[in-house]
Scaffold this motif. Structure first.
Motif, short mmCIF file in Angstrom:
data_model
loop_
_atom_site.label_atom_id
_atom_site.label_comp_id
_atom_site.label_asym_id
_atom_site.label_seq_id
_atom_site.Cartn_x
_atom_site.Cartn_y
_atom_site.Cartn_z
N ALA A 36 0.82 -1.21 0.00
CA ALA A 36 0.00 0.00 0.00
C ALA A 36 0.86 1.26 0.00
O ALA A 36 0.53 2.25 -0.66
CB ALA A 36 -0.94 0.00 1.21
N ASP A 77 -2.95 0.70 -5.57
CA ASP A 77 -3.67 0.40 -4.33
C ASP A 77 -4.73 1.48 -4.12
O ASP A 77 -4.55 2.63 -4.55
CB ASP A 77 -2.69 0.37 -3.15
CG ASP A 77 -3.35 -0.10 -1.86
OD1 ASP A 77 -3.41 -1.32 -1.64
OD2 ASP A 77 -3.79 0.77 -1.08
N GLU A 78 -5.80 1.09 -3.47
CA GLU A 78 -6.90 2.03 -3.23
C GLU A 78 -6.43 3.26 -2.48
O GLU A 78 -6.92 4.38 -2.69
CB GLU A 78 -8.01 1.31 -2.43
CG GLU A 78 -9.29 2.12 -2.28
CD GLU A 78 -10.05 2.27 -3.60
OE1 GLU A 78 -10.84 3.22 -3.71
OE2 GLU A 78 -9.84 1.45 -4.52
N SER A 79 -5.43 3.07 -1.60
CA SER A 79 -4.96 4.19 -0.77
C SER A 79 -4.25 5.27 -1.58
O SER A 79 -4.04 6.39 -1.09
CB SER A 79 -4.01 3.68 0.31
OG SER A 79 -2.83 3.13 -0.27
N LYS A 133 -5.23 9.15 -2.21
CA LYS A 133 -4.93 10.31 -1.36
C LYS A 133 -4.05 11.33 -2.10
O LYS A 133 -3.95 12.49 -1.69
CB LYS A 133 -4.23 9.86 -0.08
CG LYS A 133 -2.85 9.24 -0.29
CD LYS A 133 -2.30 8.67 1.01
CE LYS A 133 -0.96 7.96 0.77
NZ LYS A 133 -0.50 7.23 1.95
#
Length: 729
Positions: free
Chosen positions: A573, A678-680, A683
């Motif tokens: 991540a 990754d989804e994170s 940001k």
């Protein structure tokens, strides 16, 4: 190339879409051999040819995995560091007598399965359009660099293969005639340089004024002039001594004149014969020799700051004042080291072929002094300073200064004492002036001839570019509608590449093989070196070197700088990560390579231990000539917070993975792969990623598709226990 209309059947493509682009390997200098396979470095590349002066060799027995870096006849070679020099682009093709040789780091190779296409590409890379493309993509100022991605992104027009063949033949025909003319001009240039040196040689031997001497009898011969000069010097000394006694209120002692030291007589038995009216003297007899003042930090400030000249300001018969520095000279020091109009300055410390390089000071910087990288010669009465300068220029050309120079490391030192004792040919005063007049007259003619040659070279360069421009716009040869379109050629190349890509291997269920001890030792050395280099450089206390920043530095070092650390980075991540770091932390703690401390909230920070210095020495030896670039990387990482380090490494990995996969690389595709990581990663906003890409290009962190692709994680990994991390299992 320009995006004007192209002929029917042509198409446009990126360079890396039509040619295989490879970048060399960082061979370790400590493993070089006295003979074996030559290593092709940037220093070996000149515009149009490879030169093997100061070649380095790789042992034949260690060829092994480097087989793919062996070059072949016809390969196109381009230097990536300082690719553009005064004589042109460092671009060449490999010839049979260049083989065998291996491709080294920061050198690019271009080749195609179609020899006709390779020849066409080589021609197009000599164009102004490609040169302009490289200028736009260069990074760095002291050492300009072009990346593999920058080279591969060049867009060029591709004609049908049959037309390429016709274009190549026509270009060869036209450029062969042009090259013959250029070669003739270069021969003229070389002859003019030799003629210039021969003029100086004839001048200092008296041959230039043979006819003049036959018509003019000297009022005073060289020998008489020398005798008068030495007598005047003695009288000057006596006058100075009497003035000194008077200033001190003392009477001169008995026989005080006997203290004067007469110069040693010069042994002329092995010197060339001079004209009857000339004589040999020592340089110290016909002028005053002095070494400049040494630079010192204590002189960098003061109340009497003065400009000074150093070796970097003194060229052949020319003073360069574009970079004049200052330091403090007291009034007494200024009186001793001040320059006067007509003083001759010679390079004291220089390369062996340039030691003694002279120029005359002509008040270019008023009130100027000089340092001990220069020797000053001030003529005595009776010696023409312009004649003295020409004698010293002759000594530079004929190697006389080189013969008396002492060599330390790579620097030759003239030595003020050795220079002062050197022989000097002394003609009568009137003949000195006549020699200067004749030399200047001949030099004016040589200058005019050299200028004409230079104009001819420029015309040839313009004609070359005109021929290439016509070729790449479809104006050099006729198009044939029956030719297979270029799109078919590109389709074949694409299919060949697709077929050459190895099929993905099934993931092994076997346990990951144990890392060899020497690799663990190397990893530990680099981690210790990173800790030592970044310790205390963080911009905020909370951002000391931790696991996130360390692993990002290791990823860039292994992938971009091609350090052999054998990490297998996965897509975590927070960016590229290898769980092997946990085991390395345990080994490092156990062996006192470094220590780790648990953070209050999460993770660890790294700190020096008893054996950190020893490990740093190992790292320095391993890094070799890559040390400067690694230091630069670590300096950048140290100033980043964790989020910036994550953005840097993930952006680099996404970009590099696209290149490894052979997918199209654009800003949009990099950002897309970044978000797919990754989804994170959401940001990070697009403007942040674009800003990061811009910074990476400006700093030279441009991927080339080297290294291993980051592996996709198939399941969440449980972090090892603290006990396991401290173990050496």
């Amino acid at each position: 190339m320009s995006h004007e209309a192209i002929p029917n059947g042509w198409c446009r493509a990126r360079l890396d879409d039509v040619c295989q682009l490879d970048v060399g390997f960082a061979f370790k200098s400590k493993e070089f051999a006295k003979d074996g396979i030559r290593l092709l470095r940037g220093d070996n590349i000149e515009p149009g040819a490879l030169r093997w002066k100061n070649a380095r060799f790789w042992p034949q027995s260690k060829l092994g995995e480097h087989q793919g870096l062996l070059l072949n006849e016809g390969d196109i070679i381009l230097a990536m560091d300082r690719p553009i020099i005064s004589s042109g682009l460092k671009l060449a093709r490999v010839r049979p007598d260049d083989l065998p040789c291996l491709l080294v780091q920061r050198v690019a190779r271009l080749k195609s399965s179609e020899p006709t296409l390779t020849s066409f590409v080589y021609c197009i890379l000599q164009s102004q359009e490609f040169l302009a493309h490289l200028f736009r993509g260069q990074t760095g100022t002291q050492l300009p660099h072009i990346s593999g991605a920058g080279i591969g992104s060049f867009c060029l027009p591709i004609p049908p293969l049959a037309e390429q063949s016709r274009i190549n033949e026509r270009i060869d025909e036209l450029l062969s005639e042009l090259d013959a003319g250029v070669a003739a001009l270069k021969r003229v240039q070389a002859n003019l340089r030799r003629y210039r040196a021969s003029v100086l040689k004839a001048a200092v031997e008296g041959k230039l004024t043979e006819e003049w001497r036959a018509k003019h009898s000297p009022k005073e011969t060289g020998e008489e002039l020398l005798k008068r000069t030495l007598e005047e010097r003695r009288q000057e000394w006596e006058s100075d001594q009497l003035a000194d006694y008077e200033a001190k209120g003392k009477e001169p002692p008995k026989n005080w004149q006997a203290r004067y030291k007469e110069p040693d007589a010069l042994d002329t038995s092995e010197l060339p014969e001079l004209p009857d009216s000339w004589c040999w003297a020592r340089i110290s007899q016909v002028g005053h020799v002095q070494l400049g003042r040494q630079r010192s930090p204590k002189h960098h400030t003061g109340t009497h700051m003065r400009p000074y000249l150093r070796v970097a300001n003194v060229f052949e018969d020319r003073i360069d004042i574009s970079d004049v520095m200052e330091m403090n000279f007291t009034p007494a020091e200024f009186e001793n080291y001040a320059l006067r109009y007509g003083d001759i300055l010679l390079n004291e410390g220089q390369s062996h072929e340039l030691v003694g390089r002279p120029a005359m000071y002509r008040d270019e910087v008023p009130g100027c002094c000089f340092t001990n990288t220069l020797v000053r010669f001030r003529v005595a009465d009776g010696l023409d300073r312009d004649f003295a300068l020409r004698v010293f220029l002759a000594y530079l050309k004929n190697g006389r200064f080189q013969k008396i120079a002492s060599i330390t490391v790579n620097i030759a030192h003239l030595g003020a004492g050795r220079f002062a004792e050197l022989e000097f040919p002394l003609p009568p005063e009137e003949e000195q002036a006549e020699i200067v007049r004749i030399v200047d007259e001949l030099y004016t003619q040589i200058d005019a001839a050299e200028l004409a040659v230079k104009h001819g070279m420029k015309r040839a360069a313009r004609l070359r570019q005109s021929i290439l421009k016509d070729a790449f716009e479809g104006k050099l040869v006729a198009q044939d509608p029956a030719d297979e379109p270029a799109s078919e050629l590109l389709a074949r190349i694409k299919a060949e590449r697709r077929a050459a890509v190895p099929k993905a291997k099934k993931k092994s269920t076997q346990r990951t093989p144990r890392v060899p001890k020497k690799v663990t030792q190397r990893r530990g050395a680099i981690v210790a070196y990173t800790i030592a280099q970044t310790n205390g450089k963080a911009t905020r206390k909370s951002e000391a070197l931790g696991r996130t920043k360390l692993v990002k530095a290791l990823y860039i070092a292994q992938t971009h700088e091609e350090l052999d650390l054998q990490f297998r980075f996965q897509r975590y991540a927070a960016g590229p990560f290898d769980e092997a770091l946990y085991k390395l932390e345990g080994t490092g703690n156990k062996n006192d390579w470094f220590t780790t401390k648990e953070r209050d909230n999460f993770g660890v920070t790294y700190h020096p231990a008893d054996n950190t210095d020893a490990m740093c020495e190992e790292a320095t030896e391993f890094l070799g000539d890559r040390k400067d670039s690694i230091d630069r990387l670590l300096n950048h990482i140290a100033k980043m917070d964790m989020k910036q380090a994550e953005l840097f490494a993930t952006t680099y990995a996404a970009w590099n993975d696209l290149l490894i996969d052979g997918r199209k690389v654009t800003e949009a595709s990099i950002i897309e792969d970044f978000y797919d990581w990754d989804e994170s990663k959401k940001k990070f906003k697009k403007p942040e990623i674009k800003k990061q890409l811009k910074w990476m290009r400006s700093e030279g962190y441009v991927p080339t598709g080297k290294g291993e692709r980051t592996e996709t994680r198939t399941k969440d990994t449980k972090l090892p226990s603290k006990k396991r991390r401290r173990s050496n299992a």
